[in-house]
Design an enzyme around this catalytic site. Structure first.
Site, short mmCIF file in Angstrom:
data_model
loop_
_atom_site.label_atom_id
_atom_site.label_comp_id
_atom_site.label_asym_id
_atom_site.label_seq_id
_atom_site.Cartn_x
_atom_site.Cartn_y
_atom_site.Cartn_z
N LYS A 19 11.54 50.45 -20.92
CA LYS A 19 12.58 49.38 -20.44
C LYS A 19 12.91 49.50 -19.04
O LYS A 19 13.33 48.75 -18.24
CB LYS A 19 13.85 49.55 -21.39
CG LYS A 19 13.15 49.10 -22.69
CD LYS A 19 14.73 48.99 -23.58
CE LYS A 19 14.91 50.74 -24.11
NZ LYS A 19 15.80 50.47 -25.26
N LYS A 23 5.60 56.59 -20.59
CA LYS A 23 5.85 55.59 -21.74
C LYS A 23 6.16 54.47 -21.10
O LYS A 23 6.77 54.29 -20.01
CB LYS A 23 6.72 56.17 -22.54
CG LYS A 23 7.38 55.34 -23.55
CD LYS A 23 8.26 56.41 -24.60
CE LYS A 23 9.63 55.45 -24.77
NZ LYS A 23 10.17 56.13 -25.79
N LYS A 27 18.73 62.72 -18.30
CA LYS A 27 19.56 61.63 -17.96
C LYS A 27 20.43 62.06 -16.95
O LYS A 27 21.05 61.32 -16.00
CB LYS A 27 20.04 60.98 -19.15
CG LYS A 27 19.23 60.13 -19.84
CD LYS A 27 19.88 59.10 -20.89
CE LYS A 27 18.99 58.34 -21.60
NZ LYS A 27 19.20 57.27 -22.31
#
Ligand code: TRP
Length: 336
Positions: A200, A197, A115
């Site tokens: 979102k 994956k 991140k």
């Protein structure tokens, strides 16, 4: 007497719309656990703000996520369903646990490193201490099991390390939690890039199906799904990741086994297969979408659910927090 049920805690951040991946990979499993375990399912809005959020969107998605939990079949009577920021004990325990967590161990967390790379202009302290808040989520409720995806295993492990350290310094206080990873195959990958994956963060594109997506968009996304240069529908995640991902989705939506699916599409092309998968997903999501919309139109009901959930959660959390405050040497608050 029955042995007490094991306690389960899990949560999802309202930082993006819930997806088909959230349903198949997480919420569907939660629903399956609700009779056999004592479960808390949280909407972790405090974790969401470690990345900059638009306030109106965050508020909307938080309520939407609550409605979707219920629309997916989570029973708010059987489970404690609530919003993290409504139970102050999460923040309170998080502070204490932060004093039992080492700078070095947080620096080594993979998600923090990822991140930080992705949000280089906002590497805030909350992003760094994210795992401490997550440990507080889990440890407050003495959870035995934490259903999470493979990518969150490290977070459950650090929660366990923090708990063990605290127990060692004082006396047994926290249950040591374990990750509870669903069987492989339940992990849904992006339709456009089956090596990553379905997430979102790639929303908006055809790689990701949200739970509220309309049937036309769902069909279009499946028609564009990446497959391979063969024509056979065969489960082989290593060599045929796209087709295998579609098979996983189809199997979840229809209950058919991989062998049944292979037989069904024997000698037929990928076109037929993709259409069938798309249609199965349209039917899978239709009742969820409709129920979500119905719930969202009834704010009073939703409010009564999250109010009751927070009250039940707060009662359990306070027991742990009181114990912790006493052990570390805080003067108990005056009563009355
Ligand atoms: N970190 C989790 C995720 O990104 C969300 C989360 C926060 C969580 N607190 C939790 C999951 C506690 C399980 C238990 O998916």
């Amino acid at each position: 007497m029955d042995t007490p049920k094991k306690r389960i805690f899990s949560g999802i951040k309202p930082s993006g719309e819930l997806t088909l991946g959230s349903y198949i990979g997480a919420i569907r499993n939660w629903v399956a656990l609700q009779n056999d375990y004592d479960c808390l399912y949280c909407i972790v809005d405090m974790h969401a703000i470690t990345v900059r959020q638009n306030p109106a969107d965050l508020r909307r998605r938080t309520l939407e996520q609550l409605a979707q939990y219920i629309a997916c079949g989570l029973d708010p009577e059987k489970n404690i369903v609530y919003i993290q920021s409504h139970v102050p004990a999460h923040a309170e325990l998080s502070w204490v646990l932060g004093c039992y967590t080492m700078f070095g161990e947080l620096s080594r967390m993979t998600q923090f490193k990822d991140k930080s790379r992705k949000n280089a202009d906002n590497i805030n302290a909350g992003l760094f201490t994210y795992p401490v808040l997550m440990a507080a989520d889990i440890l407050l409720y003495q959870a035995d099991l934490v259903p999470v995806g493979e990518d969150q295993k490290q977070h459950v492990e650090i929660a366990r390390d923090i708990a063990g350290r605290f127990n060692q310094v004082y006396s047994p206080t926290f249950t040591l939690p374990e990750p509870f990873i669903p069987k492989t195959g339940a992990r849904v990958m992006s339709l456009l890039d089956p090596s990553s994956k379905m997430s979102k963060s790639e929303q908006g594109g055809d790689g990701c199906i949200t739970l509220l997506e309309n049937p036309d968009d769902i069909m279009r996304a499946f028609k564009r799904a990446v497959t391979d240069s063969e024509t056979s529908v065969r489960f082989d995640p290593e060599h045929k990741p796209g087709v295998s991902n579609l098979m996983t989705i189809y199997s979840c939506a229809t209950g058919k086994s991989f062998a049944e699916i292979e037989a069904e599409f024997e000698g037929r092309g990928y076109g037929d297969f993709k259409t069938a998968v798309g249609e199965s997903v349209v039917e899978l999501l239709r009742p969820i979408r409709e129920k979500t919309q119905e719930l969202l139109a009834n704010r009073d009901y939703l409010e009564s659910i999250y109010a009751a959930g927070a009250e039940r959660a707060a009662r359990l959390a306070q027991k742990t927090l009181d114990k912790v405050y006493r052990k570390v040497g805080f003067v108990p608050r005056a009563r009355g």
